[in-house]
Every structure is written in structure tokens, then in C-alpha cells.
Design an enzyme around this catalytic site. Structure first.
Site, mmCIF file in Angstrom:
data_model
loop_
_atom_site.group_PDB
_atom_site.id
_atom_site.type_symbol
_atom_site.label_atom_id
_atom_site.label_comp_id
_atom_site.label_asym_id
_atom_site.label_seq_id
_atom_site.Cartn_x
_atom_site.Cartn_y
_atom_site.Cartn_z
ATOM 1 N N ARG A 25 -3.022 23.469 85.578
ATOM 2 C CA ARG A 25 -1.787 23.626 84.828
ATOM 3 C C ARG A 25 -0.699 24.116 85.765
ATOM 4 N NH1 ARG A 25 -3.319 20.699 81.613
ATOM 5 N NH2 ARG A 25 -3.613 20.967 79.372
ATOM 6 N N GLU B 52 7.052 20.771 82.777
ATOM 7 C CA GLU B 52 6.935 19.310 82.633
ATOM 8 C C GLU B 52 7.869 18.797 81.535
ATOM 9 O OE1 GLU B 52 2.830 18.138 82.139
ATOM 10 O OE2 GLU B 52 2.226 19.335 83.850
ATOM 11 N N HIS C 34 1.110 14.061 85.777
ATOM 12 C CA HIS C 34 0.049 14.541 84.874
ATOM 13 C C HIS C 34 -0.896 13.395 84.467
ATOM 14 C CE1 HIS C 34 -0.958 17.901 81.773
ATOM 15 N NE2 HIS C 34 -2.034 17.178 82.047
#
Ligand code: 8YV
Length: 322
Positions: A241, A270, A288
Site C-alpha cells: 500500500r 492514488e 496498481h
């Protein structure tokens, strides 16, 4: 009897949407536009269950929506740091995730980033695409060897272990692990030496790959001070993360060559990426993609479906996290 209403916040693979539609009164997000706090509140008012993803910020405020119909959040993904778990518990909302099915693909992507950064694949690709490649040269884009080097894994759960296996058996690497949740011992797994501290791991590794969950304890675990504990030739990889790295500090470290390079799949804000990273050559940036294969996205959907089916048939969902 009326079927439970399930709101799905994003478009899912077609076969998954079909299976969900066969089991539930399904409300799909036809436009695939990411949710806002207001649309999530609406989903909680409308659905008996909500199938959510990493782009849905289910904060304490959103979960306090009243009146609320939803009793389960079936997360499409293993990480659930976008859900305020304490608030979900306080409101009696069940939360499930999709562990296991994405382990191999995420581990493969960590190796992709490790190899791409070490062998300067991003720089090479940009060179060719820009039409600037003037031909082979003995000294062009020399990277660093992966085979036989030391890989330090921060977090040694399912994905960390899968990366260890790839590194040991595919690349002859020596693997170290740091994970405070492991019982103390010399080995975290066969041939994987356990480090008692993060510093011990960082200072001994040629590559460091992050595989810990995002929690208050791991927020900015990699910051100016801990990045400085890495070896100057080391490479940092993150498929966990974004919150685990202080991106501003990483951009400075990469610019000053305090470490050699980084390979990132996840970011603090993000889809925004720190501008300091965007202008550097020694960082590989992916959007991602950890679990982004057709096989795994289907398996994740089927796992979320199984959790919803169990919940609405009155049995314990297999992957309950709250
Ligand atoms: C998912 C992930 O794509 O599962 C996770 O935690 O980070 C990704 O693999 C994402 O979470 C989808 O919600």
C-alpha cells in the site's frame, strides 16, 4: 422471498457480474465512475450488501449513514485499509475480503518490478519509444544483477512468502524477512532468515520488497530515516500500500541517489503520484496492477460472491475480517 439487494460499486468482469446477478437483486455502476462519500452513503441506504473496492473510502462518517440498510461490505481485494474497521464493528457491519486468490499474481508483479528496476527496463523502453536508441553499446543502461543477491521482505504473510519462493528458487537469492507478527525464531520459513529489527533487514538487503498491510503502525514505515538505513545500491519495491512509504522522502532519496531505484505499484494518494517521482528515471511506476489478471479478478469476484452468499444464507462468510 425477495432477493437481497447488492450494490456493486465498480464494473467487474462480466462473468462475475452474471454470477452475482443470478444470486442477488444487483445494482451495478454502469459508468464505472469511482464512488464519492455521497454515492457510498446512497449505496449503504439502498443495498442489503455492498460489494466495494479499494477506490471506495468507507470512512467512519460514511459508515454512520442513517438510515442504513447494508449489513455487509464484501470487499473485492485482500487489503481493506480503505474501510474504517472500528466504525464497521461499532455499527455491526460485517466486512469480508478476498485473500489467497491474488497471492501468486501479486508476487509475480513484485518480481516484475524488482527485475524492471534492476535491469532499467523502464528507461530502456522509454529510449526505444522515443526513437532515441542509436544502437547497442557495451556501456549502455547497465543495471544490477538480480541472481544471487539479498532480498529483504518487510511483511511475511501469504504474498511475502510467495515472493520468497520465487526469489529463492527462481533467482537463487538469499531471503531475509522482518515481520513483528511472526513468532521469534532464526528462520521465518525454510532458508529465510528472520531479522529482529527493520534496520537489520534494511542494512543487509540489496533489494527490499514491502508486503505488510497498511495500518497506523506501518504508515510511513519507509521514511527519510529508514530509507537512509538501506544500502546505497539497494532497490525498494512496493506492491503493498502507498501509505507504507513517505513518497516525498522517497523522491528526495531517489533524486539524491541515497538508494539506487524504486519500483512502485501503489501510491499514497492514488491515482495521484508524487510529482517528484514522476520526473525521475530511476523509478518504475505501475498503476496498481498487483492482482490485475483476468484469472485473478474473476477469482476475486467469485470469492466476494461466496462471502455474500454465505452471509445472506445465514452462515459465517469464509473471509470475514470484521
Ligand atoms: C486489488 C489490492 O486490485 O487486493 C488488494 O488489496 O491491492 C489489489 O490487488 C484492489 O484492492 C481491488 O479492490
Amino acid at each position: 422471498m425477495a432477493r437481497p439487494v447488492v450494490v456493486v460499486t465498480r464494473r467487474l468482469p462480466e462473468t462475475v457480474e452474471r454470477q452475482l446477478a443470478a444470486a442477488f437483486d444487483l445494482r451495478l455502476n454502469a459508468t464505472d465512475v469511482p464512488s464519492t462519500a455521497a454515492s457510498l452513503a446512497e449505496a449503504l441506504r439502498e443495498g442489503d450488501g455492498v460489494l466495494c473496492t479499494v477506490t471506495d473510502r468507507l470512512s467512519a462518517d460514511v459508515l454512520a449513514t442513517s438510515p442504513r440498510r447494508a449489513r455487509i461490505l464484501a470487499n473485492f481485494g485482500v487489503g481493506f485499509n480503505h474501510v474504517d474497521i472500528a466504525a464497521a464493528r461499532a455499527h455491526g457491519i460485517v466486512v469480508t475480503n478476498t485473500p489467497g486468490v491474488l497471492t501468486d499474481d501479486t508476487a509475480d508483479l513484485a518480481m516484475t518490478l524488482l527485475l524492471a528496476t534492476a535491469r532499467r527496463a523502464g528507461e530502456g523502453e522509454r529510449l526505444v519509444r522515443a526513437g532515441s536508441w542509436s544502437g547497442w553499446r557495451p556501456t549502455q543502461l547497465l543495471g544490477t544483477r538480480v541472481t544471487g543477491k539479498v532480498l529483504g521482505l518487510v511483511g511475511f504473510g501469504r504474498i511475502g512468502r510467495a515472493v520468497a519462493a520465487r526469489a529463492q528458487h527462481g533467482f537463487g537469492m538469499t531471503v531475509l524477512a522482518y515481520d513483528p507478527s511472526l513468532p521469534p525464531g532464526a528462520e521465518a520459513a525454510p532458508g529465510v532468515r528472520q531479522c529482529a529489527t527493520l534496520e537489520a533487514l534494511l542494512s543487509a538487503s540489496d533489494f527490499v520488497s514491502l508486503h505488510c498491510p497498511a495500518t497506523p503502525e506501518t504508515r510511513h514505515l519507509m521514511n527519510a530515516a529508514t530509507i537512509a538505513q538501506m544500502r546505497p545500491h539497494a532497490i525498494l519495491v512496493n506492491t503493498a500500500r502507498g501509505d507504507v512509504i513517505d513518497e516525498a522522502a522517497l523522491a528526495v532519496a531517489l533524486e539524491q541517489r541515497a538508494i539506487a531505484a524504486a519500483g512502485l505499484d501503489v501510491y499514497e494518494g492514488e491515482p495521484t503520484v508524487h510529482p517528484g517521482l514522476l520526473r525521475l528515471e530511476n523509478v518504475v511506476l505501475l498503476p496498481h496492477l498487483g492482482s490485475a489478471t483476468a484469472e485473478t479478478r474473476r477469482a476475486m469476484g467469485e470469492c466476494a460472491l461466496a462471502n455474500l452468499v454465505a452471509f445472506f444464507s445465514g452462515t459465517e462468510p469464509p473471509n470475514r475480517v470484521a
